[in-house]
Scaffold this motif. Structure first.
Motif, PDB file in Angstrom:
ATOM      1  N   GLU A  41     -15.456 -95.626 -44.356  1.00 22.81           N
ATOM      2  CA  GLU A  41     -16.498 -96.660 -44.434  1.00 22.81           C
ATOM      3  C   GLU A  41     -17.099 -96.927 -43.055  1.00 22.81           C
ATOM      4  OE1 GLU A  41     -14.851-100.104 -46.361  1.00 22.81           O
ATOM      5  OE2 GLU A  41     -14.367 -98.971 -48.162  1.00 22.81           O
ATOM      6  N   ILE A  42     -16.246 -97.020 -42.051  1.00 26.08           N
ATOM      7  CA  ILE A  42     -16.721 -97.216 -40.681  1.00 26.08           C
ATOM      8  C   ILE A  42     -17.579 -96.029 -40.257  1.00 26.08           C
ATOM      9  CG2 ILE A  42     -16.006 -97.348 -38.252  1.00 26.08           C
ATOM     10  CD1 ILE A  42     -13.484 -98.901 -39.318  1.00 26.08           C
ATOM     11  N   GLY A  43     -17.093 -94.828 -40.514  1.00 34.50           N
ATOM     12  CA  GLY A  43     -17.818 -93.632 -40.123  1.00 34.50           C
ATOM     13  C   GLY A  43     -19.186 -93.544 -40.769  1.00 34.50           C
ATOM     14  N   GLN A  44     -19.259 -93.821 -42.061  1.00 28.56           N
ATOM     15  CA  GLN A  44     -20.543 -93.736 -42.769  1.00 28.56           C
ATOM     16  C   GLN A  44     -21.480 -94.868 -42.356  1.00 28.56           C
ATOM     17  OE1 GLN A  44     -21.835 -91.368 -44.838  1.00 28.56           O
ATOM     18  NE2 GLN A  44     -20.061 -90.177 -44.225  1.00 28.56           N
ATOM     19  N   ARG A  45     -20.933 -96.050 -42.151  1.00 26.07           N
ATOM     20  CA  ARG A  45     -21.762 -97.217 -41.822  1.00 26.07           C
ATOM     21  C   ARG A  45     -22.245 -97.194 -40.373  1.00 26.07           C
ATOM     22  NH1 ARG A  45     -18.023-101.540 -42.137  1.00 26.07           N
ATOM     23  NH2 ARG A  45     -17.695-101.163 -39.922  1.00 26.07           N
ATOM     24  N   ASP A  46     -21.335 -96.860 -39.453  1.00 23.46           N
ATOM     25  CA  ASP A  46     -21.621 -97.071 -38.031  1.00 23.46           C
ATOM     26  C   ASP A  46     -21.828 -95.802 -37.217  1.00 23.46           C
ATOM     27  OD1 ASP A  46     -21.325 -99.837 -38.388  1.00 23.46           O
ATOM     28  OD2 ASP A  46     -19.171 -99.750 -38.040  1.00 23.46           O
ATOM     29  N   TRP A  47     -21.433 -94.651 -37.742  1.00 21.89           N
ATOM     30  CA  TRP A  47     -21.491 -93.445 -36.920  1.00 21.89           C
ATOM     31  C   TRP A  47     -22.398 -92.411 -37.566  1.00 21.89           C
ATOM     32  CZ3 TRP A  47     -17.490 -89.090 -36.303  1.00 21.89           C
ATOM     33  CH2 TRP A  47     -17.723 -88.379 -35.119  1.00 21.89           C
ATOM     34  N   ASN A  48     -21.907 -91.633 -38.495  1.00 20.19           N
ATOM     35  CA  ASN A  48     -22.645 -90.660 -39.300  1.00 20.19           C
ATOM     36  C   ASN A  48     -23.679 -89.853 -38.502  1.00 20.19           C
ATOM     37  OD1 ASN A  48     -23.316 -89.247 -41.559  1.00 20.19           O
ATOM     38  ND2 ASN A  48     -24.482 -90.885 -42.511  1.00 20.19           N
ATOM     39  N   PRO A  49     -23.234 -89.108 -37.499  1.00 22.01           N
ATOM     40  CA  PRO A  49     -24.179 -88.385 -36.649  1.00 22.01           C
ATOM     41  C   PRO A  49     -24.971 -87.295 -37.371  1.00 22.01           C
ATOM     42  CG  PRO A  49     -21.929 -87.726 -36.143  1.00 22.01           C
ATOM     43  CD  PRO A  49     -21.843 -88.886 -37.098  1.00 22.01           C
ATOM     44  N   ILE A  50     -24.444 -86.748 -38.452  1.00 21.98           N
ATOM     45  CA  ILE A  50     -25.142 -85.687 -39.173  1.00 21.98           C
ATOM     46  C   ILE A  50     -26.204 -86.274 -40.091  1.00 21.98           C
ATOM     47  CG2 ILE A  50     -24.880 -83.822 -40.866  1.00 21.98           C
ATOM     48  CD1 ILE A  50     -22.086 -83.329 -39.635  1.00 21.98           C
ATOM     49  N   GLY A  51     -25.922 -87.420 -40.661  1.00 23.57           N
ATOM     50  CA  GLY A  51     -26.893 -88.074 -41.535  1.00 23.57           C
ATOM     51  C   GLY A  51     -26.547 -87.930 -42.997  1.00 23.57           C
ATOM     52  N   ALA A  52     -27.535 -88.109 -43.835  1.00 20.93           N
ATOM     53  CA  ALA A  52     -27.347 -88.130 -45.287  1.00 20.93           C
ATOM     54  C   ALA A  52     -26.825 -86.804 -45.814  1.00 20.93           C
ATOM     55  CB  ALA A  52     -28.665 -88.478 -45.967  1.00 20.93           C
ATOM     56  N   GLY A  53     -26.089 -86.908 -46.904  1.00 20.74           N
ATOM     57  CA  GLY A  53     -25.662 -85.712 -47.617  1.00 20.74           C
ATOM     58  C   GLY A  53     -24.358 -85.094 -47.156  1.00 20.74           C
ATOM     59  N   VAL A  54     -23.637 -85.741 -46.239  1.00 17.85           N
ATOM     60  CA  VAL A  54     -22.361 -85.162 -45.806  1.00 17.85           C
ATOM     61  C   VAL A  54     -21.262 -85.551 -46.794  1.00 17.85           C
ATOM     62  CG1 VAL A  54     -22.981 -85.125 -43.360  1.00 17.85           C
ATOM     63  CG2 VAL A  54     -21.757 -87.082 -44.274  1.00 17.85           C
ATOM     64  N   PRO A  55     -20.292 -84.672 -47.002  1.00 14.99           N
ATOM     65  CA  PRO A  55     -19.168 -85.018 -47.875  1.00 14.99           C
ATOM     66  C   PRO A  55     -18.408 -86.228 -47.322  1.00 14.99           C
ATOM     67  CG  PRO A  55     -19.149 -82.676 -47.318  1.00 14.99           C
ATOM     68  CD  PRO A  55     -20.186 -83.317 -46.463  1.00 14.99           C
ATOM     69  N   ALA A  56     -17.755 -86.957 -48.192  1.00 11.33           N
ATOM     70  CA  ALA A  56     -17.030 -88.168 -47.798  1.00 11.33           C
ATOM     71  C   ALA A  56     -15.983 -87.893 -46.721  1.00 11.33           C
ATOM     72  CB  ALA A  56     -16.372 -88.808 -49.022  1.00 11.33           C
ATOM     73  N   ASP A  57     -15.408 -86.692 -46.733  1.00  9.17           N
ATOM     74  CA  ASP A  57     -14.326 -86.373 -45.793  1.00  9.17           C
ATOM     75  C   ASP A  57     -14.808 -85.667 -44.525  1.00  9.17           C
ATOM     76  OD1 ASP A  57     -14.984 -83.925 -46.902  1.00  9.17           O
ATOM     77  OD2 ASP A  57     -12.922 -83.357 -47.343  1.00  9.17           O
TER      78      ASP A  57
END
Length: 92
Positions: A14-30
């Motif tokens: 949740e932290i990674g998707q909300r605050d980081w996510n450098p690749i952006g949309a469409g990445v697998p949850a893991d």
């Protein structure tokens, strides 16, 4: 030695998707599990938020091969702080 609950992936994700996510949309949850677990372990082992932010920035640029995005350091510090709050809530 005190007992602590295990660090769980879902809150880190949740932290990674909300605050980081450098690749952006469409990445697998893991997608970021290894990096987020490493960051949590670094915090548990006494590393500073600055050091963890440096690690996350190196992941983006050196391991993922992304160009440094505007605000990369600020974003990495937010992630480090959020992970710190999570592991401290667990009693680490």
């Amino acid at each position: 030695m005190a007992w602590h609950p295990k660090i769980k992936l879902e809150p880190l994700r949740e932290i990674g998707q909300r605050d980081w996510n450098p690749i952006g949309a469409g990445v697998p949850a893991d997608e970021y599990d290894t990096y987020l677990l490493s960051a949590a372990g670094q915090i548990v082992n006494g590393r500073s938020d600055d050091a963890v932010a440096d690690y996350l920035m190196s992941v983006e640029v050196e391991q993922m091969g992304l160009d440094p995005a505007p605000g990369i350091r600020a974003r990495a510090l937010v992630v480090a702080s959020a992970i710190r709050a999570y592991v401290q809530a667990l009693g680490y």
